[in-house]
Design a protein around this motif. Structure first.
Motif, short mmCIF file in Angstrom:
data_model
loop_
_atom_site.label_atom_id
_atom_site.label_comp_id
_atom_site.label_asym_id
_atom_site.label_seq_id
_atom_site.Cartn_x
_atom_site.Cartn_y
_atom_site.Cartn_z
N GLY A 66 56.61 57.68 29.71
CA GLY A 66 55.59 57.13 28.74
C GLY A 66 54.20 57.79 28.62
O GLY A 66 53.49 57.44 27.70
N ASP A 67 53.97 58.77 29.41
CA ASP A 67 52.88 59.57 29.42
C ASP A 67 52.66 60.49 28.05
O ASP A 67 53.43 61.06 27.70
CB ASP A 67 52.80 60.68 30.51
N LYS A 81 38.36 62.59 24.92
CA LYS A 81 39.77 62.27 24.89
C LYS A 81 40.04 61.50 25.89
O LYS A 81 39.38 61.04 26.90
CB LYS A 81 40.40 63.72 25.16
N ILE A 82 41.43 61.09 25.77
CA ILE A 82 41.84 60.07 26.79
C ILE A 82 43.46 60.32 26.94
O ILE A 82 44.13 60.91 26.37
CB ILE A 82 42.00 58.55 26.13
N MET A 83 43.84 60.13 28.22
CA MET A 83 45.43 60.25 28.75
C MET A 83 45.72 58.80 29.12
O MET A 83 45.30 58.07 29.72
CB MET A 83 45.34 61.17 29.76
N ILE A 108 45.45 56.11 31.67
CA ILE A 108 45.70 57.15 32.98
C ILE A 108 44.22 57.53 33.38
O ILE A 108 43.75 57.74 34.56
CB ILE A 108 46.51 58.25 32.85
N ASP A 109 43.55 58.43 32.38
CA ASP A 109 42.32 59.12 32.65
C ASP A 109 41.56 59.20 31.22
O ASP A 109 42.06 59.24 30.31
CB ASP A 109 42.57 60.56 33.25
N PHE A 123 41.21 53.26 23.74
CA PHE A 123 39.91 53.71 24.12
C PHE A 123 38.89 52.52 24.37
O PHE A 123 37.89 52.81 25.24
CB PHE A 123 39.26 54.48 23.07
N SER A 124 39.46 51.26 24.36
CA SER A 124 38.91 50.05 25.07
C SER A 124 39.10 49.89 26.47
O SER A 124 38.31 49.16 27.11
CB SER A 124 39.05 48.80 23.99
N LEU A 125 40.12 50.39 26.84
CA LEU A 125 40.84 50.23 28.29
C LEU A 125 39.47 50.94 29.17
O LEU A 125 39.32 52.30 28.70
CB LEU A 125 41.97 50.97 28.58
N THR A 126 39.32 50.32 30.29
CA THR A 126 38.30 51.16 31.04
C THR A 126 38.69 51.05 32.54
O THR A 126 38.49 52.06 33.39
CB THR A 126 37.18 50.21 31.49
N GLU A 127 39.89 50.41 32.98
CA GLU A 127 40.60 50.53 34.34
C GLU A 127 41.62 51.07 34.06
O GLU A 127 42.77 50.61 33.53
CB GLU A 127 40.57 48.99 34.83
#
Length: 453
Positions: free
Chosen positions: A227-228, A276-278, A270-271, A246-250
């Motif tokens: 799923g990555d 940018k977001i992974m 993930i990070d 982008f709203s995820l923090t944990e």
């Protein structure tokens, strides 16, 4: 000039051919050394069997030189820390495998021909194409500053005979109107229940998100990576998907269910790195019932008939009815994104087939200005839609001219300038790289004569 595309073949790696080589009592040997990299006789034999009669010249001269050049570029890739995202490679490999399954007739026949499982074929091709795509990226980096002015294009082709000008294949411009078949609420509820079950299994520690993605996600590229997805900015993602991701923090927390143009997702962070977001995701697509497809086709048939009777124009119908966001605001005209990211409204038939094989088959039988019968197709998001198409124009095959085909001629001149840059780069690399060629393999007229010092 050597292009990385020359390494890419529509034929899959033939294990049968290699098996024959292995059984021929020929002892493998080092035939070239480039830097600290060896080129084996088996490497050359493999490519010779792979490419067969398509090789121009003595294969025992041409092939090792191609491999040597590839090694020069790969060494530069290490110096420049060049990499290609795994999902990009997987996408290309999956497309290639799907084409080969169609040609072979079935997955089983393809496995039988190659004498290996589909997963082994996929793994072999992944390694091969990752290398080749990295080489291509190095080439792009080396030539990214090459620019061509209109004056240079005119000078290049001034006085050239018509027969020497590039031949432009037949091209088409196509307008498209699409609607998505109705998705019953029961089907949506079913998908959401599945995704909620996955979330509970992750949160309870019963199963990892990656395992569930590999087993159930309907995004064929990312599913194989658990799923990555690679690092991406907001503008590279579907807006609804990006808003939630982008709203995820944990890290490792599973998102709420989000609907995008691709289907329904749950997402796991993930990070984050700058802007940018992974993340990883699981995608589920609603199943479309035959009766709902038929209903959409009937509706489109009525719209097409109204257009033919001039009750409404195709452009007006697109504006008010079409659900294809990419073309709706362009009067329904679809655009062709070239390798250099330039966009054009013209498609060669092979390019249109890559865009949608169903659309290409329909357009091939249309006259200019004709409206097609309704048909079903898979859109660029992988979603089943129903459509009607209009052939806006068909530009017959012709010799290029400055007034109508300037971009094509510009590309010719730009390509030649890039080839000159790469030629000079290879010559400089030859001077500074240790090269040893087996005496029995050195009696060649190489494309780049600097190998033997």
């Amino acid at each position: 000039m050597l292009s990385i595309r020359s390494f890419i073949t529509p034929l899959l790696f033939s294990v049968v051919a290699l098996s024959s080589f292995a059984q021929s009592n020929v002892i493998d040997e080092v035939v070239w050394v480039v830097g600290d990299e060896a080129i084996l006789r088996s490497d050359v034999e493999r490519r010779r069997m792979e490419f067969g009669s398509s090789i121009n010249g003595n294969p025992y001269c041409v092939i090792p030189e191609q491999i040597a050049i590839q090694k020069l570029f790969m060494h530069q890739a290490l110096i420049d820390s060049v990499d290609v995202p795994d999902n990009e490679v997987s996408s290309y490999v999956e497309q290639l495998i799907n084409e080969q399954i169609l040609r072979a007739g079935s997955k089983e026949k393809l496995e039988e021909y190659n004498r290996m499982s589909l997963s082994m074929i996929r793994e072999t091709l992944f390694d091969q194409y990752k290398t080749e795509m990295m080489v291509e990226k190095v080439r792009d980096n080396l030539t990214e500053d090459v620019k061509v002015t209109p004056a240079e294009v005119r000078r290049y082709f001034k006085g050239m005979s018509e027969d020497s000008l590039p031949l432009i294949p037949t091209q088409v411009e196509v307008q498209l109107l699409t609607i998505q078949p109705r998705i019953p609420q029961e089907e949506i509820d079913r998908l959401k229940a599945e995704l909620r079950d996955y979330t509970e299994r992750v949160n309870s520690g019963t199963t990892s998100f990656s395992t569930l993605a590999r087993m159930y996600s309907e995004d064929p590229v990312s599913a194989r990576q658990g799923g990555d997805l690679p690092y991406m900015g907001k503008g590279e993602l579907d807006p609804a998907f990006a808003s939630v991701a982008f709203s995820l923090t944990e890290p490792n927390k599973v998102s709420k269910i989000v609907q995008s143009e691709f289907g329904y997702h749950i997402i796991q962070l993930i990070d984050k790195r700058g802007d940018k977001i992974m993340c990883r995701h699981i995608l589920k697509r609603p199943q479309v019932a035959d009766e709902d497809i038929d209903s959409a086709l009937v509706r489109l048939d009525s719209i097409a008939e109204d257009i033919r009777r001039e009750k409404v124009t195709f452009e007006q119908a697109v504006l008010y009815v079409s659900e294809d966001k990419d073309s709706r605001n362009n009067h329904g005209i679809i655009t062709n994104r070239k390798e250099n990211n330039d966009r054009t409204t013209r498609f060669e038939m092979a390019e249109l087939s890559a865009y949608s094989s169903e659309l290409a088959r329909v357009v091939d039988g249309l006259e200019t200005g004709e409206i097609s019968k309704p048909f079903k197709m898979i859109n660029s998001k992988g979603v089943t839609v129903c459509a009607i198409a209009k052939l806006k124009s068909r530009i017959k095959s012709h010799r290029a001219n400055i007034s109508e085909d300037f971009q094509v001629l510009k590309d010719v001149v730009e390509k030649e300038k890039k080839q000159e840059v790469l030629l000079n780069w290879i010559k400089e690399k030859q001077k500074s790289t240790y090269v040893r060629i087996n005496e029995d393999w050195s009696d060649c007229e190489f494309q780049y004569p600097g190998w033997i010092k």
